[in-house]
Motif scaffolding. Structure first.
Motif, PDB file in Angstrom:
ATOM      1  N   VAL A   1      58.817  39.007  55.442  1.00  0.00           N
ATOM      2  CA  VAL A   1      58.549  39.054  54.003  1.00  0.00           C
ATOM      3  C   VAL A   1      57.043  39.105  53.785  1.00  0.00           C
ATOM      4  CG1 VAL A   1      58.835  37.887  51.797  1.00  0.00           C
ATOM      5  CG2 VAL A   1      60.643  37.743  53.527  1.00  0.00           C
ATOM      6  N   ILE A   2      56.592  40.135  53.076  1.00  0.00           N
ATOM      7  CA  ILE A   2      55.176  40.256  52.727  1.00  0.00           C
ATOM      8  C   ILE A   2      55.073  40.123  51.217  1.00  0.00           C
ATOM      9  CG2 ILE A   2      53.152  41.755  52.710  1.00  0.00           C
ATOM     10  CD1 ILE A   2      54.160  42.948  55.328  1.00  0.00           C
ATOM     11  N   THR A   3      54.478  39.015  50.777  1.00  0.00           N
ATOM     12  CA  THR A   3      54.403  38.730  49.356  1.00  0.00           C
ATOM     13  C   THR A   3      52.976  38.359  48.986  1.00  0.00           C
ATOM     14  OG1 THR A   3      55.533  37.540  47.565  1.00  0.00           O
ATOM     15  CG2 THR A   3      55.032  36.281  49.581  1.00  0.00           C
ATOM     16  N   GLY A   4      52.786  37.957  47.738  1.00  0.00           N
ATOM     17  CA  GLY A   4      51.451  37.618  47.277  1.00  0.00           C
ATOM     18  C   GLY A   4      51.253  38.063  45.843  1.00  0.00           C
ATOM     19  N   PRO A   5      50.108  37.739  45.248  1.00  0.00           N
ATOM     20  CA  PRO A   5      49.872  38.074  43.844  1.00  0.00           C
ATOM     21  C   PRO A   5      49.753  39.569  43.614  1.00  0.00           C
ATOM     22  CG  PRO A   5      47.853  37.282  44.862  1.00  0.00           C
ATOM     23  CD  PRO A   5      48.949  37.049  45.857  1.00  0.00           C
ATOM     24  N   THR A   6      50.009  39.980  42.392  1.00  0.00           N
ATOM     25  CA  THR A   6      49.916  41.381  42.042  1.00  0.00           C
ATOM     26  C   THR A   6      48.511  41.916  42.282  1.00  0.00           C
ATOM     27  OG1 THR A   6      50.328  42.969  40.262  1.00  0.00           O
ATOM     28  CG2 THR A   6      49.350  40.880  39.609  1.00  0.00           C
ATOM     29  N   GLY A   7      48.432  43.130  42.798  1.00  0.00           N
ATOM     30  CA  GLY A   7      47.147  43.774  43.018  1.00  0.00           C
ATOM     31  C   GLY A   7      46.448  43.430  44.309  1.00  0.00           C
ATOM     32  N   VAL A   8      47.059  42.592  45.146  1.00  0.00           N
ATOM     33  CA  VAL A   8      46.367  42.137  46.350  1.00  0.00           C
ATOM     34  C   VAL A   8      46.416  43.164  47.481  1.00  0.00           C
ATOM     35  CG1 VAL A   8      48.285  40.959  47.532  1.00  0.00           C
ATOM     36  CG2 VAL A   8      45.953  40.030  47.716  1.00  0.00           C
ATOM     37  N   GLY A   9      47.367  44.099  47.424  1.00  0.00           N
ATOM     38  CA  GLY A   9      47.462  45.109  48.471  1.00  0.00           C
ATOM     39  C   GLY A   9      48.696  44.987  49.339  1.00  0.00           C
ATOM     40  N   LYS A  10      49.784  44.517  48.764  1.00  0.00           N
ATOM     41  CA  LYS A  10      51.015  44.288  49.542  1.00  0.00           C
ATOM     42  C   LYS A  10      51.620  45.588  50.065  1.00  0.00           C
ATOM     43  CE  LYS A  10      53.034  42.063  46.142  1.00  0.00           C
ATOM     44  NZ  LYS A  10      51.910  41.941  45.184  1.00  0.00           N
ATOM     45  N   THR A  11      51.663  46.613  49.230  1.00  0.00           N
ATOM     46  CA  THR A  11      52.331  47.857  49.627  1.00  0.00           C
ATOM     47  C   THR A  11      51.682  48.472  50.855  1.00  0.00           C
ATOM     48  OG1 THR A  11      53.054  48.323  47.359  1.00  0.00           O
ATOM     49  CG2 THR A  11      52.960  50.182  48.880  1.00  0.00           C
ATOM     50  N   ALA A  12      50.358  48.582  50.832  1.00  0.00           N
ATOM     51  CA  ALA A  12      49.650  49.180  51.970  1.00  0.00           C
ATOM     52  C   ALA A  12      49.861  48.355  53.235  1.00  0.00           C
ATOM     53  CB  ALA A  12      48.157  49.310  51.655  1.00  0.00           C
ATOM     54  N   ALA A  13      49.801  47.042  53.120  1.00  0.00           N
ATOM     55  CA  ALA A  13      49.986  46.178  54.283  1.00  0.00           C
ATOM     56  C   ALA A  13      51.403  46.296  54.831  1.00  0.00           C
ATOM     57  CB  ALA A  13      49.684  44.724  53.919  1.00  0.00           C
ATOM     58  N   ALA A  14      52.387  46.323  53.934  1.00  0.00           N
ATOM     59  CA  ALA A  14      53.788  46.430  54.360  1.00  0.00           C
ATOM     60  C   ALA A  14      54.049  47.749  55.082  1.00  0.00           C
ATOM     61  CB  ALA A  14      54.718  46.297  53.156  1.00  0.00           C
ATOM     62  N   ILE A  15      53.461  48.821  54.584  1.00  0.00           N
ATOM     63  CA  ILE A  15      53.630  50.123  55.244  1.00  0.00           C
ATOM     64  C   ILE A  15      53.022  50.097  56.639  1.00  0.00           C
ATOM     65  CG2 ILE A  15      52.865  52.530  55.177  1.00  0.00           C
ATOM     66  CD1 ILE A  15      53.238  52.420  52.124  1.00  0.00           C
TER      67      ILE A  15
END
Length: 297
Positions: A6-20
């Motif tokens: 699970v990769i979570t965190g506050p909005t705008g922190v960069g979750k999508t790029a990290a998850a990819i």
């Protein structure tokens, strides 16, 4: 044992790029855990994964619901739990990415067995709230479920309305259905929270809103303006744009308000996460390294 990362965190922190990056390294799919990105037609304002990002890694539960369709954390839990066995057949890992705290908890801990709310009940409660305000519903909640009445945030319409809906639908107090007990899951869970310095996070949020405006957020909001009564559009970005269209706010103020309200939401997310001791925190830049370390422990 198979592992859900699970990769979570506050909005705008960069979750999508990290998850990819993590999913590409592990050769696995991504499950989207954002309660607004599940809806079609609003990709800019919800910062949904772009077609280019989705081409890099297969994403699930992105823009698969119409704006007028009802979707909840409990439905998300059921959908994800039904999908995971087939994903784990292909490999030992699946990445789940998103900042919708209830969605993440639904999969990691499970949702209490709250009954689905019928359209008739939902529309009746909504009509009463819109026509009479929150006070009559609070009085009803106090009568039907005095225990939850003492706990609920009485200025939060969403919480009050939902509790009354459940009481009416189930015929029992909402609090009697809230066990709070975590369900056993047939897979390991590693929770990674991404965070950065507050000043840097707020700067990222402000710049992302500016980028959304350049990408066409205003036109996107106008295209769904006629649906502004829907719950799917009761969210930061659209509410402010709708106020601008209604003439109650000028364009500059609306944009600045989107930035402010997004920053407020990020702080609420971080407050929520503090209650979860299982989250392992790192920066977006260190996510891939820390993920590899954790799965090899």
């Amino acid at each position: 044992m198979p592992t859900l990362i699970v990769i979570t965190g506050p909005t705008g922190v960069g979750k999508t790029a990290a998850a990819i990056e993590v999913a590409r390294h592990l050769g696995c799919d991504i499950i989207n855990a954002d309660s607004r990105q599940v809806f079609r037609g609003i990709p800019i304002g919800t910062a949904a994964p772009t077609p280019e990002e989705q081409a890099l890694v297969r994403h699930h539960f992105v823009q698969f619901k119409a704006l007028d369709e009802y979707y909840s954390a409990s439905q998300f839990e059921a959908d994800v739990m039904a999908l995971l066995p087939s994903l784990f057949e292909k490999g030992d890992y699946v990445v789940m990415c998103g900042g919708s705290m209830m969605y993440v908890d639904a999969v990691c801990r499970g949702i209490d067995p709250i009954p689905d709310i019928s359209d008739a009940v939902r529309q009746a409660v909504k009509k009463e709230w819109q026509e009479q305000g929150l006070e009559p519903l609070l009085e009803e909640l106090q009568r039907l479920d005095p225990t939850y009445y003492k706990q609920v945030d009485k200025i939060n319409p969403k919480r009050v309305v939902h509790a009354v809906e459940v009481c009416r639908q189930a015929g029992v107090p909402y609090s009697s259905l809230r066990t709070g007990q975590a369900k056993e899951r047939p897979f390991n869970i590693i929770k990674i929270g991404l965070n950065i310095e507050r000043e840097r996070l707020f700067d990222r949020i402000n710049r992302r809103v500016d980028a959304m405006i350049e990408q066409g957020l205003e036109a996107e909001a106008r295209s769904v303006y006629h649906l502004r009564h829907l719950n799917s559009l009761n969210t930061v970005g659209y509410k402010e744009m709708f106020a601008y269209f209604d003439g109650t706010m000028d364009r500059h103020t609306a944009i600045e308000r989107i930035k402010k309200n997004t920053r407020v939401y990020a702080k609420k997310q971080l407050t929520w996460y503090k209650r979860d001791p299982d989250i392992i925190w790192c920066s977006p830049e260190e996510c891939i390294k820390d993920t590899i370390r954790l799965i090899n422990v």
